[in-house]
Scaffold this motif. Structure first.
Motif, PDB file in Angstrom:
ATOM      1  N   HIS A   7      -7.769  -1.587  -7.516  1.00 20.55           N
ATOM      2  CA  HIS A   7      -7.998  -0.856  -6.265  1.00 20.55           C
ATOM      3  C   HIS A   7      -6.944  -1.283  -5.291  1.00 20.55           C
ATOM      4  O   HIS A   7      -6.569  -2.462  -5.285  1.00 20.55           O
ATOM      5  CB  HIS A   7      -9.371  -1.193  -5.665  1.00 20.55           C
ATOM      6  CG  HIS A   7     -10.504  -0.863  -6.570  1.00 20.55           C
ATOM      7  ND1 HIS A   7     -11.164  -1.813  -7.311  1.00 20.55           N
ATOM      8  CD2 HIS A   7     -11.106   0.323  -6.859  1.00 20.55           C
ATOM      9  CE1 HIS A   7     -12.111  -1.237  -8.019  1.00 20.55           C
ATOM     10  NE2 HIS A   7     -12.092   0.074  -7.768  1.00 20.55           N
ATOM     11  N   LEU A   8      -6.536  -0.354  -4.463  1.00 25.58           N
ATOM     12  CA  LEU A   8      -5.597  -0.735  -3.412  1.00 25.58           C
ATOM     13  C   LEU A   8      -6.283  -1.670  -2.421  1.00 25.58           C
ATOM     14  O   LEU A   8      -5.725  -2.650  -1.971  1.00 25.58           O
ATOM     15  CB  LEU A   8      -5.085   0.512  -2.684  1.00 25.58           C
ATOM     16  CG  LEU A   8      -3.868   1.189  -3.316  1.00 25.58           C
ATOM     17  CD1 LEU A   8      -3.531   2.452  -2.560  1.00 25.58           C
ATOM     18  CD2 LEU A   8      -2.675   0.249  -3.319  1.00 25.58           C
ATOM     19  N   PRO A  67       1.102  -1.267 -10.216  1.00 24.48           N
ATOM     20  CA  PRO A  67       0.859   0.044  -9.596  1.00 24.48           C
ATOM     21  C   PRO A  67      -0.580   0.492  -9.825  1.00 24.48           C
ATOM     22  O   PRO A  67      -1.131   0.303 -10.919  1.00 24.48           O
ATOM     23  CB  PRO A  67       1.820   0.960 -10.366  1.00 24.48           C
ATOM     24  CG  PRO A  67       2.757   0.088 -11.089  1.00 24.48           C
ATOM     25  CD  PRO A  67       2.132  -1.235 -11.260  1.00 24.48           C
ATOM     26  N   VAL A  68      -1.138   1.028  -8.786  1.00 25.35           N
ATOM     27  CA  VAL A  68      -2.539   1.411  -8.848  1.00 25.35           C
ATOM     28  C   VAL A  68      -2.762   2.563  -9.822  1.00 25.35           C
ATOM     29  O   VAL A  68      -3.861   2.765 -10.328  1.00 25.35           O
ATOM     30  CB  VAL A  68      -3.052   1.731  -7.436  1.00 25.35           C
ATOM     31  CG1 VAL A  68      -2.567   3.110  -6.997  1.00 25.35           C
ATOM     32  CG2 VAL A  68      -4.574   1.632  -7.378  1.00 25.35           C
ATOM     33  N   ILE A  74       0.824  -1.215   0.000  1.00 21.05           N
ATOM     34  CA  ILE A  74       0.000   0.000   0.000  1.00 21.05           C
ATOM     35  C   ILE A  74       0.857   1.263   0.000  1.00 21.05           C
ATOM     36  O   ILE A  74       0.482   2.293  -0.561  1.00 21.05           O
ATOM     37  CB  ILE A  74      -0.995  -0.065   1.185  1.00 21.05           C
ATOM     38  CG1 ILE A  74      -2.038   1.070   1.041  1.00 21.05           C
ATOM     39  CG2 ILE A  74      -0.279   0.039   2.509  1.00 21.05           C
ATOM     40  CD1 ILE A  74      -3.205   0.913   1.949  1.00 21.05           C
ATOM     41  N   ALA A  92       1.879   2.031  -3.329  1.00 20.57           N
ATOM     42  CA  ALA A  92       0.715   2.189  -4.236  1.00 20.57           C
ATOM     43  C   ALA A  92       0.641   1.051  -5.235  1.00 20.57           C
ATOM     44  O   ALA A  92       0.346   1.231  -6.409  1.00 20.57           O
ATOM     45  CB  ALA A  92       0.755   3.534  -4.960  1.00 20.57           C
ATOM     46  N   ILE A  93       0.958  -0.101  -4.739  1.00 19.79           N
ATOM     47  CA  ILE A  93       0.848  -1.284  -5.596  1.00 19.79           C
ATOM     48  C   ILE A  93      -0.410  -2.051  -5.196  1.00 19.79           C
ATOM     49  O   ILE A  93      -0.615  -2.368  -4.030  1.00 19.79           O
ATOM     50  CB  ILE A  93       2.095  -2.163  -5.463  1.00 19.79           C
ATOM     51  CG1 ILE A  93       3.263  -1.464  -6.148  1.00 19.79           C
ATOM     52  CG2 ILE A  93       1.859  -3.545  -6.069  1.00 19.79           C
ATOM     53  CD1 ILE A  93       4.579  -2.150  -5.965  1.00 19.79           C
TER      54      ILE A  93
END
Lengths: 214, 554
Positions: A36-37, A22-23, A7, A10-11
């Motif tokens: 979505h995370l 990656p988000v 998190i 941002a993965i």
């Protein structure tokens, strides 16, 4: 120090194929699902499903689940009456199975999920070990609560002997199926990672003294 | 790996989403759950408590309650009433049948029943008894009822005419007895009650809607139960209704002849039930004309309601026989009050009779109109009043006693018979009896002569017998048997000489023996001749061994 978490980078793990990406990509490069995370609105959804399940749990228990017509003698019994009938007959194992599968497990599951939601939103602060065990148990036992609906479905399909004996589902069968389905949805929509996010932020506040992020 | 710069706050935006579409689900769930509960709760109707004498055939949770065979509830509980004399049946009505529980609703148990008129409830032999109900007419809700043990015969909701019949005697009429019109069943008796205050039987009767118009104000009802045998001035009458009516009783009704039907009867009308058809029909007499008859003879055999006839046509009836109509106790005549129905007369005659000014009746009396008692049936001795013209009757006039007009009477019946008898005796007296008797005596004289002659003949016969006896007494006549015996003895001896031991027999035997020997020798001769015919010429060849030969012809 704790290992780095996805998190923070941002993965996001793809909900569909499980690919970590990656988000910021927005869509999974492999299966093009939205990334979505965390599961979106997880707690809200879980709560909604739990409330729906609880609402249906009341008619499921006070209405007759099965109507047995035997030689014109119509007997409609609720789940608890069924348990009582088997208990009085001396079929204690069956009574126990029905009681556990139909009454205990749904209640426990609903309570457990409520508790997990509370924990995820920071209302309660249990130990991580307890959270883990409760979540595991919820996942494990949840599928068995459908036993009762299966029993009714099978009996209704099999016992159609005309005037001799006929079994028809009562209104509680629908409600009970709803309870089971909604608890399953609730368990599905609950994202356990939120628990650990909360735990982590809790630890941060402990170390930094700052209040947890909303 | 991408750079670890945290774009993490991006998911924070979504937490701001206060309302999610997912909340529709619990709302729906609550609605569905609430609806399920509501439906279940609302599907439970009210409870009626019905008291029965016995719960025979009623099972809690099983026995149905039906209204016109449509299920409207079930028996929820059966308990013994606190007084232990009855049972309380708790009936859970179906929700749609709530309005059936009204004041006056009736409940009864349908079981197999066999009675004289019908067999019902046979279906319950297999399905078990059920409770039938009939909603009351009052709209007021009610939950406590007293169950009936017997089913009411007609449902109150069935359209038709319901009225009351009053009778002096119940006879064999019971609830369920049929009501016939021209022998066709059009209704039934529903209940019967004993009215102690009025000392009579009160029936509630029901006529089907189709036949409602048959009952009018003038309709008369009568009992057709059993076999009706009556003996009256009309002779014997035997009437038998249908078999069912004979067994269970029945009622017929009809309109008496010549009576206008009047207005159609309404519900709650009251009629009188007559014991038989004739009384029902005679009840139509409108006895507006009353006359008094004074008879100078016994009225034994004359009863109330006996017919009053004019030359055989019935015009009225005897209303009363009582001395009370006579002002004086010295009068020995018997007053008989008759009623004449003007409807049975020609309207002109009726008008004349009812008009006091009219001289119609006095003219008629002057012409010989008299009343008399006549025997209607010699078997029963019943009398009736006959009005007729007697031209040879002594003159009489109309009289009045009190308000009543008296019509003169002539003696009849046995009194007339007496008169006829005396007339016959008178005729006997007028017969020429003396002459006949003298003829009789001469005839007797002649016969006496004949008898004397007969006696002479007898004497002659006697003398003949005497001479015969003399012949018989002669000794020569008596010797005849002795001579006869001697002759017989001689005959005997001559027969004995011919008999087996007699000399003639011996001679005969000897002769026969000799004849047999000579026949034998002829036989040997013929044999030898047959053998050797030439032996007649050459003599017999004396061979030492003659060969035996079987005789020919054997």
């Amino acid at each position: 120090m704790t290992p780095p978490r996805a998190i923070h980078r941002a993965i996001a793990s793809c909900h569909t194929c499980g690919l970590a990406s990656p988000v910021s990509l927005g869509k999974c490069p492999r299966c093009h699902s939205t990334l979505h995370l965390r599961k979106s609105n997880s707690i809200q959804r879980t709560l909604a499903f739990l409330i729906a399940a609880s609402a249906l749990y009341i008619p499921a228990n006070i209405l007759p689940i099965m109507v047995v017509a035997e030689f014109g003698d119509v007997l409609a019994s609720t789940i608890l009456e069924g348990v009582a009938i088997f208990w009085r007959k001396g079929d204690y194992p069956i009574a126990l199975v029905i009681f556990i599968a139909s009454i205990l497990i749904p209640v426990l599951k609903i309570i457990a999920l409520f508790w997990l939601c509370a924990a995820a939103s920071g209302k309660v602060h249990p130990s991580p070990a307890a959270l883990g065990r409760v979540y595991w148990i919820t996942e494990l036992v949840g599928r068995w609560s459908m036993v009762d609906v299966f029993v009714v479905a099978v009996l209704v399909a099999l016992v159609q002997l005309g005037a001799l004996m006929t079994i028809t589902p009562g209104p509680a069968a629908l409600a009970f199926a709803g309870v089971v389905v909604f608890t399953m949805f609730a368990a599905m929509s609950f994202d356990p990672r939120l628990l650990w996010d909360r735990l982590e932020s809790l630890e941060k506040t402990k170390t930094s003294g700052n209040p947890p992020a909303p | 790996m991408t750079d670890p710069s945290p774009p993490a706050p991006s998911p924070e935006i979504r937490t701001a989403q206060r309302w999610n579409i997912v909340w529709v689900v619990p709302i729906l769930a609550i609605l569905i759950g609430g609806w399920l509960i509501y439906q279940n709760v609302s599907s439970v109707g009210p409870v009626a408590r019905v008291r029965f004498d016995t719960a025979d055939g009623i099972a809690a949770g099983k026995t149905e309650v039906r209204c016109r065979s449509v299920r409207v509830g079930t028996v929820e509980e059966v308990e013994l009433a606190p007084d232990l004399n009855s049972v309380l049946v708790h009936i859970r009505m179906d929700p749609h049948a709530e309005n059936l529980l009204r004041r006056g609703s009736r409940f009864w148990v349908v079981r197999p029943r066999v009675s004289g008129t019908d067999i019902s409830g046979l279906g319950t032999l297999i399905t078990g008894a059920y409770i039938e109900m009939e909603p009351g007419t009052s709209p007021e809700p009610w939950t406590k009822f007293r169950g009936r043990e017997t089913p009411p015969t007609t449902n109150r909701s069935i359209p038709g005419l319901r009225f009351t019949l009053n009778a002096d005697d119940a006879g064999s009429l019971t609830a369920g007895s049929p009501i016939y019109y021209l022998g066709f069943e059009v209704g039934r008796i529903e209940t019967r009650k004993l009215d102690l205050a009025q000392n009579r039987v009160v029936y509630e009767a029901f006529i089907k809607e189709n036949y409602r118009s048959l009952v009018t104000e003038s309709t008369r009802f009568w009992n057709t139960s059993g076999i009706d045998i009556s003996a009256g001035a009309d002779g014997f009458r035997v009437r038998t209704p249908s078999f069912q009516a004979m067994v269970s009783g029945g009622i017929s009704f009809g309109l008496p002849d010549g009576l206008p039907p009047g207005k159609a009867a309404t519900d709650d009308a009251v009629f009188t039930l007559f014991p038989d058809e004739s009384s029902a029909r005679s009840s139509t007499f409108n006895p507006s004309l009353r006359f008094l008859l004074l008879f100078n003879q016994s009225v034994r055999g004359l009863v109330k309601d006996a017919p009053v006839e004019f030359r055989g046509i019935r015009i009225g009836r005897v209303a009363d026989i009582s001395f009370n109509y006579l002002p004086s106790s010295l009068d020995q005549r018997i007053p008989v009050l008759i009623e004449i129905d003007p409807a049975l007369l020609r309207s002109e005659t009726a008008n004349n009779l009812s008009n006091i000014e009219s001289t119609f009746l006095s003219d008629a009396v002057a012409n010989g109109l008299r009343a008399s008692l006549k025997t209607g049936s010699y078997l029963t001795g019943a009398l009736f009043v006959d009005l007729d013209y007697y031209e040879d009757s002594p003159p009489a006039e109309l009289g009045t006693i009190g308000e009543l007009t008296t019509v003169p009477t002539v003696s009849s019946g046995f009194a007339q018979l007496e008169a006829k008898l005396s007339a016959i005796l008178e005729k006997f007296q007028q017969l020429p009896l003396d002459e006949t008797l003298t003829k009789f005596t001469t005839a007797a004289d002649e016969s006496a002569k004949t008898i004397a002659e007969a006696r002479n003949t007898l004497k002659e016969i006697e003398s003949v017998a005497q001479s015969a006896r003399e012949i018989l007494d002669d000794p020569q006549f008596k010797a005849i048997p002795g001579d006869l015996r001697k002759t017989l003895d001689q005959l005997n001896t001559s027969i004995a000489s011919i008999g087996p031991n007699g000399p003639m027999q011996g001679d005969l035997l000897r002769t026969l023996d000799e004849l047999r020997a000579s026949l034998r020798s002829i036989k040997t001769l013929t044999n030898s001749l047959e053998e050797k015919p030439n032996s007649l010429l050459f003599g017999r060849e004396s061979s030492g061994n003659p060969t035996p030969r079987a005789p020919r012809g054997r």
